[in-house]
Design a protein around this motif. Structure first.
Motif, PDB file in Angstrom:
ATOM      1  N   GLU A 103       0.834  -1.193   0.000  1.00  0.00           N
ATOM      2  CA  GLU A 103       0.000   0.000   0.000  1.00  0.00           C
ATOM      3  C   GLU A 103       0.874   1.251   0.000  1.00  0.00           C
ATOM      4  O   GLU A 103       1.833   1.352   0.763  1.00  0.00           O
ATOM      5  N   PHE A 106       0.263   8.822   0.196  1.00  0.00           N
ATOM      6  CA  PHE A 106       0.663  10.018  -0.530  1.00  0.00           C
ATOM      7  C   PHE A 106       0.780  11.237   0.371  1.00  0.00           C
ATOM      8  O   PHE A 106       0.030  11.386   1.347  1.00  0.00           O
ATOM      9  N   PRO A 108       0.755  15.616   0.563  1.00  0.00           N
ATOM     10  CA  PRO A 108      -0.209  16.610   0.091  1.00  0.00           C
ATOM     11  C   PRO A 108       0.160  17.253  -1.238  1.00  0.00           C
ATOM     12  O   PRO A 108      -0.668  17.945  -1.826  1.00  0.00           O
TER      13      PRO A 108
ATOM     14  N   GLN B  33      -5.889   0.105  -5.132  1.00  0.00           N
ATOM     15  CA  GLN B  33      -6.194   1.069  -4.084  1.00  0.00           C
ATOM     16  C   GLN B  33      -7.249   2.051  -4.582  1.00  0.00           C
ATOM     17  O   GLN B  33      -7.224   2.464  -5.749  1.00  0.00           O
ATOM     18  N   PHE B  35      -8.703   5.868  -3.756  1.00  0.00           N
ATOM     19  CA  PHE B  35      -8.343   7.105  -3.096  1.00  0.00           C
ATOM     20  C   PHE B  35      -9.472   8.127  -3.275  1.00  0.00           C
ATOM     21  O   PHE B  35     -10.177   8.122  -4.303  1.00  0.00           O
ATOM     22  N   GLN B  37      -9.566  12.201  -3.533  1.00  0.00           N
ATOM     23  CA  GLN B  37      -8.779  13.425  -3.584  1.00  0.00           C
ATOM     24  C   GLN B  37      -9.683  14.585  -3.188  1.00  0.00           C
ATOM     25  O   GLN B  37     -10.657  14.903  -3.878  1.00  0.00           O
ATOM     26  N   GLN B  42      -5.287  16.622  -1.591  1.00  0.00           N
ATOM     27  CA  GLN B  42      -4.723  15.502  -0.836  1.00  0.00           C
ATOM     28  C   GLN B  42      -5.362  14.181  -1.252  1.00  0.00           C
ATOM     29  O   GLN B  42      -6.596  14.089  -1.305  1.00  0.00           O
ATOM     30  N   LEU B  43      -4.549  13.185  -1.552  1.00  0.00           N
ATOM     31  CA  LEU B  43      -5.038  11.838  -1.855  1.00  0.00           C
ATOM     32  C   LEU B  43      -5.164  11.063  -0.549  1.00  0.00           C
ATOM     33  O   LEU B  43      -4.167  10.800   0.125  1.00  0.00           O
ATOM     34  N   ASN B  45      -6.207   7.669   1.402  1.00  0.00           N
ATOM     35  CA  ASN B  45      -6.396   6.229   1.180  1.00  0.00           C
ATOM     36  C   ASN B  45      -7.760   5.792   1.712  1.00  0.00           C
ATOM     37  O   ASN B  45      -8.076   6.008   2.879  1.00  0.00           O
ATOM     38  N   PHE B  47      -9.228   2.407   0.505  1.00  0.00           N
ATOM     39  CA  PHE B  47      -9.106   0.956   0.608  1.00  0.00           C
ATOM     40  C   PHE B  47      -7.867   0.470  -0.131  1.00  0.00           C
ATOM     41  O   PHE B  47      -7.533   0.985  -1.195  1.00  0.00           O
ATOM     42  N   TYR B  48      -7.230  -0.522   0.455  1.00  0.00           N
ATOM     43  CA  TYR B  48      -6.232  -1.343  -0.228  1.00  0.00           C
ATOM     44  C   TYR B  48      -6.926  -2.675  -0.439  1.00  0.00           C
ATOM     45  O   TYR B  48      -7.198  -3.388   0.528  1.00  0.00           O
TER      46      TYR B  48
END
Lengths: 115, 109
Positions: A103, A106, A108, B33, B35, B37, B42-43, B45, B47-48
């Motif tokens: 996994e 990230f 910002p 994954q 995401f 945003q 900002q991304l 998370n 789910f993986y």
């Protein structure tokens, strides 16, 4: 714990100038990635580090782009002779172990604007 | 390389509605994954989920690896759910995540 951090959050520079963008990965993460996101698109891969070495730099668009990770933690993305087309959000990500199966988290991002 | 397609590209909902976002991918993956945003870029998370089903509050996701698709379910949507949802995949041959173009969700009150 602390997440991935990036500095600066915004950078405005003139065409032709040199810029450095910094990434602090999550503590203990061995793999570090740089991506670039243009408006309306998903992030695109630039370069990948395992430890201190660049394991894959195939996403760097040309030789004006370079990145280092000298101590296996913090990384700096360096862009020489910036062009207006370099304007984008530069994202850094880290994962605990190398390899796509793990996994990624990230930061910002740094919004780079070249005028 | 692996291709990722997300649908729909845009989705407009009233607060409280449910939605399903889809991600199709063209080859076997060892990572998938989802995401969110947010408006500040900002991304986050979500789910993986390279296979199986997971739930986290009002959100859940299912990946059917053998049929090469994943679904993200958002129930009882809230205005704070607005933003772009990305699906990203990794495969054994690749180095990094490959992102779809995203689904832009707008939830109004």
């Amino acid at each position: 714990g602390a997440g991935v951090s990036q500095t600066p959050s915004n950078k405005v520079t003139e065409k032709g100038k040199y810029v450095e963008l910094r990434c602090d990965p999550i503590s203990g993460h061995t793999a570090l990635y740089w991506y670039r996101q243009s408006l309306g698109q998903g992030p695109e891969f630039l370069i990948y580090f395992q430890g201190t070495g660049a394991a894959d730099d195939s996403g760097l668009p040309n030789d004006r782009f370079f990145a280092v990770r000298p101590e296996g933690s913090v990384s700096t993305l360096k862009i020489q002779r910036t062009e207006r087309g370099d304007s984008a959000v530069y994202l850094c990500a880290s994962s605990l172990y190398p390899g796509t199966a793990y996994e990624q988290y990230f930061g910002p991002g740094t919004r780079l604007t070249v005028t | 390389g692996i291709q990722v397609e997300q649908s729909p590209p845009d989705l407009i909902l009233q607060e409280g509605a449910n939605s399903t976002l889809r991600c199709n991918f063209s080859d076997s993956v060892n990572n998938l994954q989802w995401f969110h945003q947010n408006p500040w870029g900002q991304l986050i998370n979500l789910f993986y989920i390279p296979s199986g089903t997971k739930q986290n509050g009002r959100l859940s996701a299912t990946t059917v690896a053998t049929e090469r698709y994943s679904l993200l379910y958002i129930s009882s949507s809230q205005t704070t759910d607005s933003g772009v949802y990305f699906c990203a995949v990794g495969d054994q041959a690749g180095t990094a995540l490959i992102f779809g173009k995203g689904t832009t969700l707008s939830v109004s009150s």
